[in-house]
Design a protein around this motif. Structure first.
Motif, PDB file in Angstrom:
ATOM      1  N   LEU A 295       0.833  -1.205   0.000  1.00  0.00           N
ATOM      2  CA  LEU A 295       0.000   0.000   0.000  1.00  0.00           C
ATOM      3  C   LEU A 295       0.867   1.254   0.000  1.00  0.00           C
ATOM      4  O   LEU A 295       0.596   2.206  -0.744  1.00  0.00           O
ATOM      5  N   SER A 296       1.931   1.259   0.798  1.00  0.00           N
ATOM      6  CA  SER A 296       2.812   2.430   0.823  1.00  0.00           C
ATOM      7  C   SER A 296       3.527   2.598  -0.519  1.00  0.00           C
ATOM      8  O   SER A 296       3.791   3.717  -0.950  1.00  0.00           O
TER       9      SER A 296
ATOM     10  N   GLN B 115       2.258   1.487  -3.577  1.00  0.00           N
ATOM     11  CA  GLN B 115       1.272   1.808  -4.612  1.00  0.00           C
ATOM     12  C   GLN B 115       0.691   3.212  -4.467  1.00  0.00           C
ATOM     13  O   GLN B 115       0.522   3.915  -5.453  1.00  0.00           O
ATOM     14  N   VAL B 116       0.392   3.620  -3.243  1.00  0.00           N
ATOM     15  CA  VAL B 116      -0.308   4.883  -3.037  1.00  0.00           C
ATOM     16  C   VAL B 116       0.656   6.042  -2.790  1.00  0.00           C
ATOM     17  O   VAL B 116       0.456   7.142  -3.297  1.00  0.00           O
TER      18      VAL B 116
ATOM     19  N   PHE C 261      -4.107   7.131   1.053  1.00  0.00           N
ATOM     20  CA  PHE C 261      -3.457   6.133   1.905  1.00  0.00           C
ATOM     21  C   PHE C 261      -4.283   5.869   3.159  1.00  0.00           C
ATOM     22  O   PHE C 261      -4.506   4.719   3.534  1.00  0.00           O
TER      23      PHE C 261
ATOM     24  N   ALA D 128      -7.425   3.852   2.196  1.00  0.00           N
ATOM     25  CA  ALA D 128      -7.113   2.478   1.802  1.00  0.00           C
ATOM     26  C   ALA D 128      -6.627   1.650   2.983  1.00  0.00           C
ATOM     27  O   ALA D 128      -6.988   0.476   3.114  1.00  0.00           O
ATOM     28  N   ALA D 129      -5.835   2.245   3.863  1.00  0.00           N
ATOM     29  CA  ALA D 129      -5.342   1.516   5.037  1.00  0.00           C
ATOM     30  C   ALA D 129      -6.501   1.170   5.978  1.00  0.00           C
ATOM     31  O   ALA D 129      -6.556   0.057   6.509  1.00  0.00           O
TER      32      ALA D 129
ATOM     33  N   LEU E  72      -8.213  -1.718   4.551  1.00  0.00           N
ATOM     34  CA  LEU E  72      -7.375  -2.917   4.537  1.00  0.00           C
ATOM     35  C   LEU E  72      -7.342  -3.635   5.891  1.00  0.00           C
ATOM     36  O   LEU E  72      -7.406  -4.867   5.952  1.00  0.00           O
TER      37      LEU E  72
END
Length: 133
Positions: A27-28, A30-31, A82, A85-86, A89
């Motif tokens: 995630l870090s 990609q975003v 971020f 999305a986090a 997730l």
């Protein structure tokens, strides 16, 4: 070189901690466009007797995710993406029947390039060294 620290209430049961660490790293990348090879993920467990919301202990899982990045390396839009999305997730990695408390926080902490680094050099020093090569 982000560092992600995930604090979890002690009763949180993760389906696969390594999968969650990998997902947070991805995630870090990609975003926020961070390098995965220098991304660290740390999990900390907090006793239920040491974490309150509104002065009460929660039966739901509490989490606090902090990511440290170098100041000015991401836009407001990227940081907001971020956080969203986090938050989406984290519950996916909880054991069946566990619910993430809405008062679980995610913060993007920006540090000046002169105030942190790795390998014995600040981010500012690393930038300066890269320019001289």
């Amino acid at each position: 070189m982000p560092i992600l620290t995930l604090k979890l209430s002690a009763h949180a049961q993760l389906t696969d901690a390594q999968a969650l660490a990998r997902a947070l790293t991805a995630l870090s990348t990609q975003v926020l466009h961070k390098r995965s090879d220098v991304t660290s993920v740390i999990f900390e467990r907090i006793s239920a007797n040491d974490w309150w919301v509104g002065g009460e202990v929660s039966a739901q899982v509490l989490m606090q995710l902090d990511i440290r990045i170098t100041h000015g390396t991401n836009s407001t839009t990227e940081k907001a993406a971020f956080v969203a999305a986090a938050f989406a997730l984290l519950p996916l990695h909880l054991a069946q029947g566990q619910r993430l408390h809405a008062t679980s926080y995610i913060s993007v902490q920006e540090l000046a390039a002169t105030d942190w680094g790795y390998g014995g050099y600040t981010q500012q020093q690393r930038r300066e060294m890269a320019q001289t090569l």
